[in-house]
Motif scaffolding. Structure first.
Motif, mmCIF file in Angstrom:
data_model
loop_
_atom_site.group_PDB
_atom_site.id
_atom_site.type_symbol
_atom_site.label_atom_id
_atom_site.label_comp_id
_atom_site.label_asym_id
_atom_site.label_seq_id
_atom_site.Cartn_x
_atom_site.Cartn_y
_atom_site.Cartn_z
ATOM 1 N N PRO A 162 10.720 13.711 6.860
ATOM 2 C CA PRO A 162 9.883 14.267 7.939
ATOM 3 C C PRO A 162 8.415 14.360 7.533
ATOM 4 O O PRO A 162 7.821 15.440 7.458
ATOM 5 N N ILE A 163 7.820 13.210 7.266
ATOM 6 C CA ILE A 163 6.432 13.154 6.778
ATOM 7 C C ILE A 163 5.464 13.250 7.958
ATOM 8 O O ILE A 163 5.645 12.601 8.985
ATOM 9 N N THR A 164 4.427 14.061 7.793
ATOM 10 C CA THR A 164 3.398 14.210 8.830
ATOM 11 C C THR A 164 2.135 13.439 8.489
ATOM 12 O O THR A 164 1.408 12.998 9.383
ATOM 13 N N LYS A 165 1.854 13.293 7.188
ATOM 14 C CA LYS A 165 0.612 12.628 6.784
ATOM 15 C C LYS A 165 0.687 12.252 5.312
ATOM 16 O O LYS A 165 1.454 12.832 4.541
ATOM 17 N N ILE A 166 -0.117 11.275 4.940
ATOM 18 C CA ILE A 166 -0.265 10.892 3.535
ATOM 19 C C ILE A 166 -1.752 10.720 3.277
ATOM 20 O O ILE A 166 -2.419 9.931 3.967
ATOM 21 N N TYR A 167 -2.269 11.455 2.308
ATOM 22 C CA TYR A 167 -3.694 11.421 1.989
ATOM 23 C C TYR A 167 -3.924 10.846 0.593
ATOM 24 O O TYR A 167 -3.125 11.080 -0.326
ATOM 25 N N LEU A 168 -5.032 10.119 0.424
ATOM 26 C CA LEU A 168 -5.463 9.647 -0.890
ATOM 27 C C LEU A 168 -6.965 9.877 -1.033
ATOM 28 O O LEU A 168 -7.727 9.610 -0.090
ATOM 29 N N PRO A 169 -7.406 10.351 -2.209
ATOM 30 C CA PRO A 169 -8.803 10.759 -2.368
ATOM 31 C C PRO A 169 -9.740 9.643 -2.848
ATOM 32 O O PRO A 169 -10.517 9.837 -3.777
ATOM 33 N N PHE A 170 -9.654 8.474 -2.230
ATOM 34 C CA PHE A 170 -10.576 7.398 -2.570
ATOM 35 C C PHE A 170 -10.722 6.473 -1.365
ATOM 36 O O PHE A 170 -9.907 6.521 -0.438
ATOM 37 N N PRO A 171 -11.751 5.625 -1.359
ATOM 38 C CA PRO A 171 -11.980 4.758 -0.195
ATOM 39 C C PRO A 171 -10.844 3.760 0.012
ATOM 40 O O PRO A 171 -10.107 3.429 -0.920
ATOM 41 N N GLU A 172 -10.722 3.300 1.239
ATOM 42 C CA GLU A 172 -9.685 2.320 1.573
ATOM 43 C C GLU A 172 -9.896 1.035 0.772
ATOM 44 O O GLU A 172 -10.978 0.454 0.791
ATOM 45 N N PRO A 173 -8.867 0.579 0.034
ATOM 46 C CA PRO A 173 -9.030 -0.632 -0.778
ATOM 47 C C PRO A 173 -8.906 -1.896 0.079
ATOM 48 O O PRO A 173 -8.565 -1.838 1.256
ATOM 49 N N LYS A 174 -9.141 -3.046 -0.548
ATOM 50 C CA LYS A 174 -9.099 -4.318 0.180
ATOM 51 C C LYS A 174 -7.671 -4.765 0.479
ATOM 52 O O LYS A 174 -7.454 -5.574 1.369
ATOM 53 N N TYR A 175 -6.697 -4.224 -0.274
ATOM 54 C CA TYR A 175 -5.320 -4.669 -0.104
ATOM 55 C C TYR A 175 -4.528 -3.744 0.828
ATOM 56 O O TYR A 175 -3.400 -3.353 0.542
ATOM 57 N N THR A 176 -5.132 -3.423 1.979
ATOM 58 C CA THR A 176 -4.466 -2.516 2.924
ATOM 59 C C THR A 176 -3.212 -3.136 3.529
ATOM 60 O O THR A 176 -2.338 -2.417 4.014
ATOM 61 N N ASP A 177 -3.137 -4.475 3.517
ATOM 62 C CA ASP A 177 -1.925 -5.115 4.023
ATOM 63 C C ASP A 177 -0.710 -4.733 3.187
ATOM 64 O O ASP A 177 0.407 -4.612 3.698
ATOM 65 N N LEU A 178 -0.920 -4.515 1.876
ATOM 66 C CA LEU A 178 0.171 -4.093 1.005
ATOM 67 C C LEU A 178 0.598 -2.667 1.346
ATOM 68 O O LEU A 178 1.789 -2.344 1.335
ATOM 69 N N TYR A 179 -0.383 -1.796 1.662
ATOM 70 C CA TYR A 179 -0.061 -0.433 2.092
ATOM 71 C C TYR A 179 0.800 -0.464 3.351
ATOM 72 O O TYR A 179 1.786 0.260 3.466
ATOM 73 N N ALA A 180 0.405 -1.320 4.301
ATOM 74 C CA ALA A 180 1.156 -1.418 5.560
ATOM 75 C C ALA A 180 2.573 -1.921 5.324
ATOM 76 O O ALA A 180 3.513 -1.519 6.015
ATOM 77 N N GLU A 181 2.726 -2.766 4.321
ATOM 78 C CA GLU A 181 4.044 -3.311 3.993
ATOM 79 C C GLU A 181 4.945 -2.267 3.338
ATOM 80 O O GLU A 181 6.151 -2.226 3.571
ATOM 81 N N ILE A 182 4.335 -1.391 2.537
ATOM 82 C CA ILE A 182 5.105 -0.423 1.746
ATOM 83 C C ILE A 182 5.377 0.867 2.500
ATOM 84 O O ILE A 182 6.496 1.387 2.514
ATOM 85 N N PHE A 183 4.341 1.418 3.136
ATOM 86 C CA PHE A 183 4.455 2.734 3.769
ATOM 87 C C PHE A 183 4.757 2.600 5.261
ATOM 88 O O PHE A 183 4.195 1.741 5.943
ATOM 89 N N ASP A 184 5.632 3.472 5.753
ATOM 90 C CA ASP A 184 5.923 3.525 7.177
ATOM 91 C C ASP A 184 5.012 4.508 7.902
ATOM 92 O O ASP A 184 5.222 4.800 9.077
ATOM 93 N N PHE A 185 4.033 5.051 7.184
ATOM 94 C CA PHE A 185 3.125 6.029 7.759
ATOM 95 C C PHE A 185 1.684 5.617 7.456
ATOM 96 O O PHE A 185 1.410 4.949 6.465
ATOM 97 N N GLU A 186 0.777 6.058 8.305
ATOM 98 C CA GLU A 186 -0.640 5.762 8.097
ATOM 99 C C GLU A 186 -1.156 6.514 6.868
ATOM 100 O O GLU A 186 -0.803 7.678 6.651
ATOM 101 N N ILE A 187 -1.976 5.843 6.083
ATOM 102 C CA ILE A 187 -2.614 6.477 4.931
ATOM 103 C C ILE A 187 -4.024 6.890 5.320
ATOM 104 O O ILE A 187 -4.790 6.078 5.862
ATOM 105 N N ILE A 188 -4.366 8.138 5.058
ATOM 106 C CA ILE A 188 -5.720 8.634 5.327
ATOM 107 C C ILE A 188 -6.485 8.632 4.006
ATOM 108 O O ILE A 188 -6.135 9.364 3.071
ATOM 109 N N PHE A 189 -7.515 7.798 3.920
ATOM 110 C CA PHE A 189 -8.289 7.667 2.693
ATOM 111 C C PHE A 189 -9.479 8.630 2.695
ATOM 112 O O PHE A 189 -9.772 9.274 3.698
ATOM 113 N N ASN A 190 -10.150 8.705 1.544
ATOM 114 C CA ASN A 190 -11.314 9.589 1.352
ATOM 115 C C ASN A 190 -10.962 11.052 1.595
ATOM 116 O O ASN A 190 -11.788 11.841 2.068
ATOM 117 N N ALA A 191 -9.719 11.418 1.286
ATOM 118 C CA ALA A 191 -9.294 12.817 1.428
ATOM 119 C C ALA A 191 -9.747 13.621 0.206
ATOM 120 O O ALA A 191 -10.228 13.072 -0.782
#
Length: 335
Positions: A162-191
């Protein structure tokens, strides 16, 4: 903290070695530079220094020419790869218990981060905080840690966490396609911190793989591993983690001594044997937290000074300039 004195388990270095081999890179050549080989990585008691750990990670990224290496390694790590911690997670009764088990026994696998659980009326936030300055490996380390935690939560809930959000404390990297492939949830960067949010009302739902007897056995072994680890750890390492658990000011030498069930004189002697002192550890923690807050929060310099236990902001500015060579405001503007 002397990076050559802090010793870390090699559990996840082994995972990196396996990824290198799949990419056609001889992992022994990579390891030999730091006095290691593949056979040693199979020894659960094998350790390396924080300095070697950082260097190995950076070398691996350089060899593969893949900034996304941390994600590639972590996505292949199953729950049982985490040793007895993994078996305790599998047998846990509900997701709330899962999170508490990971938080309590994380040190048995990875002592570089600590977990902070922040509960609210609708959500439980699981925050991951570095305990040491990780420098150039901080971003890959945090994205790897978030993915490992994410995979554990997804596996024990059979992909229904029951995930509501996933945060990471750095800018969005160039390999966001890999994030989309791995995670079923949106990643919020610069947190502000690395964090996974969970719906509170669903954390007590029984898990399909729950097993009370297996859980009890796994937790007993985890407790033994934790006790063994704490006995082997430097006292200064344990004190540092204890100090980092405080959000507003830090405990005194007497308070810390009582927490570790020893007199302040005995604690002083033990730290002397390790070549340090309580004041040195406290200064190191204050520097670390000050830099983290200046980089990752909107707190004013005055508020940061008060948080670190400085009643006079001028004393904080003076101390910070001694640590870094620049004033806090200039450091923030530069970074």
């Amino acid at each position: 903290m002397d990076e050559n004195k802090l010793l870390l388990p090699t559990h996840y270095i082994r995972q990196i070695a396996e990824e290198l081999e799949t990419q056609g890179i001889n992992s022994n050549d990579w390891l030999n530079k730091y006095g290691l080989n593949k056979e040693q990585l199979s020894d659960p008691n094998q350790t390396i220094s924080l300095y070697a750990y950082k260097s190995l990670v950076l070398d691996a990224i350089s060899l593969t020419k893949q900034p996304s290496l941390a994600l590639l390694v972590s996505k292949r790590i199953g729950v049982t790869a985490h040793g007895m911690l993994g078996y305790a997670v599998i047998a846990s009764s509900c997701l709330r218990e899962t999170v508490n088990i990971i938080s309590r026994y994380l040190d048995t696998r990875q002592p570089l981060i600590r977990i902070e659980l922040i509960g609210g009326p609708t959500e439980l936030e699981v925050h991951l905080h570095p305990c040491y300055s990780l420098d150039k490996i901080e971003n890959p380390f945090l994205e790897s840690s978030i993915l490992v935690l994410y995979n554990m939560l997804m596996q024990v809930t059979q992909n229904d966490a029951p995930i509501t959000k996933i945060y990471l404390p750095f800018p969005e990297p160039k390999y966001t396609d890999l994030y989309a492939e791995i995670f079923d949830f949106e990643i919020i960067f610069n947190a502000k911190t690395a964090c996974i949010g969970l719906i509170n009302s669903k954390l007590d739902t029984p898990l399909a793989m729950a097993n009370k007897n297996s859980l009890q056995q796994a937790k007993q072994i985890c407790e033994q591993e934790l006790e063994k680890l704490q006995l082997a750890q430097l006292l200064q390492t344990r004190i540092r983690k204890h100090l980092l658990s405080f959000k507003d000011g830090f405990p005194s030498l007497i308070d810390v001594s009582q927490y570790f069930n020893m007199s302040s004189r005995n604690l002083h002697r033990q730290l002397q044997k390790e070549g340090t002192s309580f004041s040195t550890i406290l200064m190191s923690v204050r520097k670390f937290v000050a830099i983290e807050l200046l980089n990752n929060s909107a707190m004013t310099v005055q508020a940061i000074a008060l948080t670190l236990g400085y009643s006079d902001i001028a004393n904080f500015r003076k101390a910070f300039k001694q640590w870094t060579g620049v004033a806090p405001s200039n450091f923030r503007a530069k970074n």
